[in-house]
Design an enzyme around this catalytic site. Structure first.
Site, short mmCIF file in Angstrom:
data_model
loop_
_atom_site.label_atom_id
_atom_site.label_comp_id
_atom_site.label_asym_id
_atom_site.label_seq_id
_atom_site.Cartn_x
_atom_site.Cartn_y
_atom_site.Cartn_z
N GLU A 1 -8.89 -45.18 -39.74
CA GLU A 1 -8.65 -45.09 -41.19
C GLU A 1 -9.62 -46.01 -41.92
O GLU A 1 -9.81 -47.16 -41.52
CB GLU A 1 -7.22 -45.51 -41.54
CG GLU A 1 -6.21 -44.42 -41.35
CD GLU A 1 -5.36 -44.66 -40.14
OE1 GLU A 1 -5.84 -45.31 -39.19
OE2 GLU A 1 -4.19 -44.20 -40.17
N THR B 1 -17.44 -26.10 -45.65
CA THR B 1 -16.99 -26.18 -44.27
C THR B 1 -18.24 -26.19 -43.40
O THR B 1 -19.34 -25.91 -43.86
CB THR B 1 -16.09 -24.99 -43.90
OG1 THR B 1 -16.75 -23.78 -44.26
CG2 THR B 1 -14.75 -25.08 -44.60
N ARG C 1 -14.83 -26.86 -36.83
CA ARG C 1 -13.93 -26.57 -37.94
C ARG C 1 -13.71 -27.87 -38.69
O ARG C 1 -12.86 -28.69 -38.32
CB ARG C 1 -12.59 -26.02 -37.42
CG ARG C 1 -12.72 -24.76 -36.62
CD ARG C 1 -13.16 -23.60 -37.47
NE ARG C 1 -12.07 -23.06 -38.21
CZ ARG C 1 -11.46 -21.90 -37.95
NH1 ARG C 1 -11.88 -21.15 -36.93
NH2 ARG C 1 -10.48 -21.46 -38.68
N ASP D 1 -18.59 -24.66 -54.04
CA ASP D 1 -18.05 -24.57 -52.68
C ASP D 1 -18.96 -23.61 -51.92
O ASP D 1 -18.89 -22.39 -52.10
CB ASP D 1 -16.61 -24.05 -52.76
CG ASP D 1 -15.99 -23.84 -51.37
OD1 ASP D 1 -16.72 -23.91 -50.37
OD2 ASP D 1 -14.77 -23.60 -51.32
N LYS E 1 -19.06 -21.98 -40.51
CA LYS E 1 -19.36 -20.56 -40.78
C LYS E 1 -20.85 -20.31 -40.48
O LYS E 1 -21.22 -20.31 -39.31
CB LYS E 1 -18.96 -20.22 -42.21
CG LYS E 1 -17.44 -20.41 -42.41
CD LYS E 1 -16.98 -20.07 -43.80
CE LYS E 1 -15.47 -20.18 -43.92
NZ LYS E 1 -15.01 -21.41 -44.59
N TYR F 1 -8.36 -43.93 -33.74
CA TYR F 1 -7.91 -43.96 -35.14
C TYR F 1 -8.87 -44.83 -35.93
O TYR F 1 -9.17 -45.94 -35.54
CB TYR F 1 -6.48 -44.52 -35.23
CG TYR F 1 -5.49 -43.41 -35.50
CD1 TYR F 1 -5.57 -42.68 -36.68
CD2 TYR F 1 -4.52 -43.09 -34.58
CE1 TYR F 1 -4.68 -41.64 -36.92
CE2 TYR F 1 -3.63 -42.05 -34.83
CZ TYR F 1 -3.72 -41.34 -36.00
OH TYR F 1 -2.86 -40.31 -36.24
N1 DSN Z 1 -10.65 -17.93 -44.34
C1 DSN Z 1 -12.01 -18.16 -44.73
C2 DSN Z 1 -12.77 -16.88 -44.81
O1 DSN Z 1 -12.52 -16.04 -43.98
O2 DSN Z 1 -13.61 -16.69 -45.68
C3 DSN Z 1 -12.15 -18.97 -45.95
O3 DSN Z 1 -11.33 -20.06 -45.88
#
Ligand code: DSN
Length: 411
Positions: A52, A225, A234, A199, A228, A50
């Site tokens: 914080e 994120t 994640r 984003d 991808k 932890y």
């Molecule tokens: N669920 C994601 C996507 O498939 O683009 C975005 O959050």
């Protein structure tokens, strides 16, 4: 004792998923195979701690090592994105949705007007969808693409911005196959004195790999994120100009989150090191080459694509000229080992649960080493199965054999 002996039920499920991932063509544009090194960091003892607070300023003791982990992830993120000296990095967001909420929480008041891309035209839930917390809390006004071109119309966005005077302009998408012109967004924002948020969750790997322009020279805040096109864990990251750093940090912790997930943060560090390599730049370039090849091949088989093609890692197919909805086609292709998702197309007359489109991308198949030639094969399977659903299981077997030749990272 290992998982296999202690909990065979979970172990077997993991093995089943590993087998599925190895044997299918993974075309969902937001999914990718992480390296075994990223997975090793994720499954490490860093899960225990932890912490914080932020490095050097924690609420619990025993954080000397994890401070180093978080600082390393920050440093490597700076390097991967070539951040200017006066930019700040926060690597604590648990994932994409919290990360965007944290930016809004930091920089907006409830009821403030925000301009963002319509979910139905390729935006994201956290860009102010009515069913999302963001749409209920802030006054989101949406821009979309032009029906004729399937592309953003920057003149229209300017007119809309001028009319509604947003406090923030958000760009970024989950189903927009074309390059986003960040400079134009910045020019619009300057005219109405709005904060700019990009984003880049879908295209971050393309930006780091040098095949899509970066918003950083123009924007105030950038979120992404890391799983991808970046191929990491994640998780989420927020990059911002220093003047927003205190507000952003406070919004992440203690505003919206408790202890950061240090195992994910270590995996971000591994990801950013991988992303800085020449091999990754080649990978990013190949994603786009593959996507263009797949798009051309699909067009050759008579499919309509929103905007007529792609500049990035994804394609939005419009099935309105076929005898099949997106929902039916996605289910059918899954039976053939071709995994993609049903998706709304702009101005769709159908519903989100059974829309007219299919969304597919090349990030994961490119991670397996597939090239343009293989994209032609994939397009021919998609066309064949949609034309004759009865061949789905035969194609599944062919896909399984084909995939064997392209081992996926991390499996
Ligand atoms: N669920 C994601 C996507 O498939 O683009 C975005 O959050």
């Amino acid at each position: 004792m290992g998982l296999k002996q202690k909990d065979p039920q979970v172990y077997n499920l993991i093995q089943k998923e590993r087998k599925r991932l190895a044997e299918v063509l993974e075309l969902i544009p937001s999914e990718n195979y992480s390296s075994s090194e990223v997975l090793e960091a994720l499954g490490s003892v860093l899960n225990v701690k932890y912490a914080e607070g932020y490095p050097g300023k924690r609420y619990y003791e025993g954080n000397a090592v994890v401070d180093e982990v978080e600082n390393l992830a920050i440093e490597r993120t700076r390097e991967a994105f070539e951040l200017p000296i006066d930019w700040h990095v926060n690597v604590q967001p648990y994932s994409g949705s919290p990360m965007n909420l944290e930016v809004y929480f930091a920089l907006l008041e409830p009821g403030d007007t925000v301009l963002a891309m319509d979910l139905a035209h390729g935006g994201h839930l956290t860009h102010g969808s009515k069913v999302n917390f963001t749409g209920r809390t802030y006054n989101f006004i949406h821009y979309g693409v032009k029906e004729l071109t399937g592309r953003l119309d920057y003149m229209e966005i300017l007119k809309l911005a001028d009319r509604v005077k947003p406090k923030m302009i958000v760009c970024g998408a989950t189903a927009y196959p074309r390059e986003i012109e960040f400079k134009k967004f910045k020019e619009i924002a300057e005219k109405v004195n709005a904060i700019t948020l990009a984003d880049i969750s879908h295209i971050a790997g393309l930006i780091v790999g040098g095949v899509h322009p970066s918003p950083i020279p123009f924007f105030d805040v950038v979120t992404s994120t890391t799983h991808k096109t970046l191929r990491g864990p994640r998780a989420g990251i927020i990059l911002c100009k220093d003047k927003f750093a205190t507000a952003i940090n406070k919004a992440v912790f203690p505003g919206m989150q408790g202890g950061p997930h240090l195992n994910a943060i270590a995996a971000i560090a591994v990801t950013m090191k991988e992303a800085k390599t020449k091999a990754f730049a080649k990978y990013a370039e190949q994603i786009v080459k593959n996507c263009k090849a797949l798009a051309e091949a699909l067009i050759g088989f008579g499919f309509k694509l929103v905007s007529g093609g792609t500049d990035n890692h994804l394609i939005l197919m419009d099935l309105t000229n076929k005898n099949m909805s997106g929902g039916e086609a996605a289910k059918l292709l899954d039976k053939a080992g071709i995994v993609l998702n049903k998706n709304m197309i702009p101005f769709d007359r159908r519903t989100p649960m059974d829309p007219s489109g299919l969304r597919l991308g090349t990030a994961a198949v490119t991670s397996r080493g597939m090239k343009q030639k293989e994209m032609g094969k994939i397009a021919s399977w998609i066309a064949a199965v949609i034309a004759d659903p009865s061949i789905a299981s035969k194609v599944k077997e062919e896909v399984r054999r084909f995939c064997k030749k392209f081992p996926a990272p991390g499996l």
